[in-house]
Motif scaffolding. Structure first.
Motif, PDB file in Angstrom:
ATOM      1  N   TRP A  36     -48.641 -14.627   9.823  1.00 48.39           N
ATOM      2  CA  TRP A  36     -47.431 -13.800   9.794  1.00 48.39           C
ATOM      3  C   TRP A  36     -47.586 -12.602  10.729  1.00 48.39           C
ATOM      4  CZ3 TRP A  36     -44.816 -13.207   4.353  1.00 48.39           C
ATOM      5  CH2 TRP A  36     -44.513 -14.487   3.861  1.00 48.39           C
ATOM      6  N   LYS A  37     -46.481 -12.203  11.349  1.00 49.56           N
ATOM      7  CA  LYS A  37     -46.454 -11.046  12.230  1.00 49.56           C
ATOM      8  C   LYS A  37     -45.603  -9.937  11.605  1.00 49.56           C
ATOM      9  CE  LYS A  37     -42.568 -13.038  14.797  1.00 49.56           C
ATOM     10  NZ  LYS A  37     -42.071 -13.514  16.094  1.00 49.56           N
ATOM     11  N   ASP A  38     -45.724  -8.727  12.146  1.00 47.92           N
ATOM     12  CA  ASP A  38     -44.886  -7.611  11.699  1.00 47.92           C
ATOM     13  C   ASP A  38     -43.418  -7.942  11.962  1.00 47.92           C
ATOM     14  OD1 ASP A  38     -47.255  -6.341  11.174  1.00 47.92           O
ATOM     15  OD2 ASP A  38     -47.192  -5.076  12.964  1.00 47.92           O
ATOM     16  N   ILE A  39     -42.545  -7.466  11.086  1.00 49.03           N
ATOM     17  CA  ILE A  39     -41.120  -7.737  11.280  1.00 49.03           C
ATOM     18  C   ILE A  39     -40.309  -6.455  11.144  1.00 49.03           C
ATOM     19  CG2 ILE A  39     -41.293 -10.114  10.473  1.00 49.03           C
ATOM     20  CD1 ILE A  39     -39.972  -9.191   7.832  1.00 49.03           C
ATOM     21  N   LEU A  40     -39.191  -6.407  11.864  1.00 49.10           N
ATOM     22  CA  LEU A  40     -38.182  -5.359  11.721  1.00 49.10           C
ATOM     23  C   LEU A  40     -36.992  -5.928  10.965  1.00 49.10           C
ATOM     24  CD1 LEU A  40     -38.160  -3.689  15.254  1.00 49.10           C
ATOM     25  CD2 LEU A  40     -38.764  -2.558  13.104  1.00 49.10           C
ATOM     26  N   VAL A  41     -36.399  -5.105  10.105  1.00 55.25           N
ATOM     27  CA  VAL A  41     -35.229  -5.499   9.328  1.00 55.25           C
ATOM     28  C   VAL A  41     -34.153  -4.437   9.535  1.00 55.25           C
ATOM     29  CG1 VAL A  41     -34.355  -6.177   7.076  1.00 55.25           C
ATOM     30  CG2 VAL A  41     -36.775  -6.516   7.619  1.00 55.25           C
TER      31      VAL A  41
END
Length: 443
Positions: free
Chosen positions: A337-342
Motif C-alpha cells: 500500500w502507498k500513501d493516499i490523499l482524500v
C-alpha cells in the motif's frame, strides 16, 4: 461541569457495552484503505468533511479542537455497513516450474454485513476549557472466500479479519475567542486472524505463526493534535495531525506480518475550511492524507516473494530468488500500500430550526498499485468514490435524531499475477459498499 452522577454512570455503562460490541463485531469499514470516510454521523453525511466544523461530541475523532465549540453533549450512532468484495482471475495456470498460478474464475467474499456503534460525550468546563470522550472503530482488511485461493489443504477457505477499536480522551482550550487548540490521547485495541495461507509456509520466518491460528490481539497508544478557528463570520478553518499509534505485535502472526507481527496504525493529517454565506448554508472542504508507507507490514511490496524459475524442491515448495526476504522479517512482503490523499466536500442546509439537510462527496486515491493485486486478494480496499446524504431533526429543545446514508460505487484494480509466467494471468480486485446509520444526541 454540572453533570449528574447517574448520567455519568449511565454513560460509563454505555461505553463498556460499545467496547464489547466493537470487539465482538467483525468490522469492515474498508473505505479509504482501512480508514473510515467520516467518523460521526454528521461527518459521514457530509462525505467525511468537517475538520473546520463543530458538529458533535464525536468530532474530536477528526479534530480535538472542535470540543471548544460544542458544549455539553452526548452522541450515539449505529451503522449497518455492507461491503461487496470479489476477485477475478483470468487465464489458466501455466504449470511452469517455479510459478504459482491461481484457479481462474470469479470468487466473492461471504462477509457482507456488519453493525458498528460509535459514541461520544463532551463537557464544557468553562468559557475556555472543554473535555470529551469518543469511541469508534476502523477496519477494512476483512475477507472470507469459500475457496482455497492459495491451495492451502489445511483450510477450506481463505481470508483475513482485522478489527480495530479506539478510545480517545480529549481536551480543548480557547486561547483567544473563536480560536481553539486541542489534543486527544488515543488508546487502540486490535485483533487479527488469517486462514488459507499455508502454502506460503516455506517462505515464512515462523511458519507456525503464519495462518490458521486463533485471534491475535494487541494494544497501543498515540495522540491527535488539532486547531480550529473562525477567521470571519463567513469562514472557519481547521487542521489536525494524528501520530502513528505504536501497537504491540500480533504474536500468533509474526510469521506473516513484517517486523515479527508488527501492525501499527498509520499517521494521518487533515486540513479543511468551512464557508457560511448565511445562517442557512454551510459548505465544507477537507483534504486528508493517510501515511500507509510508515507501516512496513502494510507498505512492503510483494517483490521479495518472487520465485526464481526452478523445479519444485522436496518439500513441495519452490526455491526463492537470491533477494528473498522471509515473511515476518523486516523486509518481508506486505500489501504494497502507498500513501493516499482524500478530498472531501460537504454541504449543509438548515431549512428551519428543526430540520437540517446534509450531502457530501469524497474521492480518495487507491492505496493498491496494479503490481500488488495478488496479496491484496485478502484486503481489496479499492473504493475511491463516496456519495453521502443525511438529515437531522430537532426533537424537543435538546434532543436530535439523525439519519445518514453512504454509497461507494464499484471500483476495481487489475494487474498481473507476479508469481506466474509474464502475461499468463491477470487478477482483478473489485469492491463496492453501502452504509446506513442512525444517531441520537442530547444536550
Amino acid at each position: 461541569m454540572n453533570i449528574a452522577s447517574t448520567s455519568r454512570a449511565s454513560w460509563l455503562r454505555m461505553y463498556a457495552l460499545a467496547v464489547a460490541m466493537i470487539i465482538v463485531a467483525s468490522t469492515s469499514f474498508a473505505t479509504n484503505g482501512y480508514f473510515r470516510h467520516g467518523i460521526g454521523i454528521q461527518q459521514s453525511a457530509l462525505g467525511g468533511a468537517g475538520a473546520a466544523l463543530s458538529l458533535s461530541s464525536i468530532g474530536p475523532a477528526t479534530n480535538p479542537a472542535s470540543l471548544s465549540f460544542i458544549g455539553t453533549r452526548y452522541d450515539i450512532s449505529v451503522a449497518v455497513f455492507g461491503p461487496n468484495r470479489d476477485y477475478t482471475v483470468t487465464g489458466n495456470p501455466s504449470g511452469f516450474p517455479g510459478t504459482f498460478g491461481l484457479a481462474p474464475g470469479k470468487m466473492e467474499s461471504k462477509s457482507n454485513a456488519f453493525i458498528i456503534p460509535t459514541l461520544g460525550a463532551s463537557w464544557k468546563i468553562d468559557d475556555m476549557n472543554a473535555v470529551g470522550l469518543a469511541l469508534y472503530a476502523n477496519g477494512g482488511m476483512n475477507t472470507n472466500y469459500d475457496t482455497r485461493t492459495f491451495y492451502d489443504p489445511s483450510s477450506p477457505g481463505t481470508g483475513v479479519n482485522l478489527e480495530q477499536a479506539f478510545v480517545g480522551g480529549s481536551y480543548a482550550i480557547q486561547l483567544v475567542p473563536d480560536h481553539a487548540l486541542g489534543v486527544t490521547l488515543l488508546l487502540g485495541f486490535q485483533r487479527f486472524a488469517a486462514k488459507g495461507l499455508g502454502s506460503f509456509a516455506p517462505f515464512s520466518s515462523s511458519p507456525q505463526n503464519l495462518t490458521g491460528n486463533r485471534f491475535s490481539t494487541s494494544t497501543g497508544f498515540g495522540a491527535r493534535f488539532g486547531y480550529q478557528g473562525k477567521i470571519s463570520p463567513y469562514l472557519a478553518a481547521g487542521a489536525s495531525f494524528q501520530t502513528k499509534l505504536s501497537m504491540g505485535e500480533f504474536e500468533e502472526y509474526k510469521g506473516l506480518f513484517a517486523q515479527n507481527g508488527d501492525f501499527d496504525v498509520p499517521a494521518s493529517w487533515t486540513a479543511g475550511i468551512a464557508v457560511m454565506p448565511d445562517k442557512m448554508w454551510t459548505f465544507a472542504f477537507d483534504v486528508q492524507q493517510i501515511l500507509y508507507s510508515g507501516i512496513k507490514s502494510v507498505s512492503n511490496p510483494l517483490k521479495p516473494l518472487e520465485l526464481a524459475p526452478a523445479f519444485p524442491d522436496g518439500r513441495g515448495g519452490f526455491i526463492p530468488n537470491p533477494n528473498f526476504k522471509p515473511l515476518g522479517s523486516d523486509g518481508g512482503s506486505g500489501f504494497g500500500w502507498k500513501d493516499i490523499l482524500v478530498f472531501k466536500l460537504g454541504v449543509m442546509y438548515k431549512s428551519s430550526d428543526e430540520w437540517t439537510w446534509m450531502a457530501g462527496y469524497s474521492y480518495g486515491q487507491k492505496p493498491i498499485p496494479e503490481s500488488e493485486v495478488l496479496f491484496n486478494i485478502l484486503a481489496p480496499a479499492v473504493v475511491q468514490h463516496h456519495i453521502a446524504a443525511g438529515v437531522s431533526k430537532l426533537v424537543g429543545d435538546h434532543n436530535e435524531i439523525t439519519l445518514a446514508f453512504m454509497f461507494a460505487p464499484a471500483t476495481s484494480v487489475t494487474g498481473p499475477n507476479p508469481l506466474e509466467a509474464p502475461g499468463q494471468q491477470t487478477i482483478k480486485l473489485n469492491m463496492s459498499q453501502w452504509q446506513a446509520e442512525i444517531g441520537y444526541a442530547f444536550h
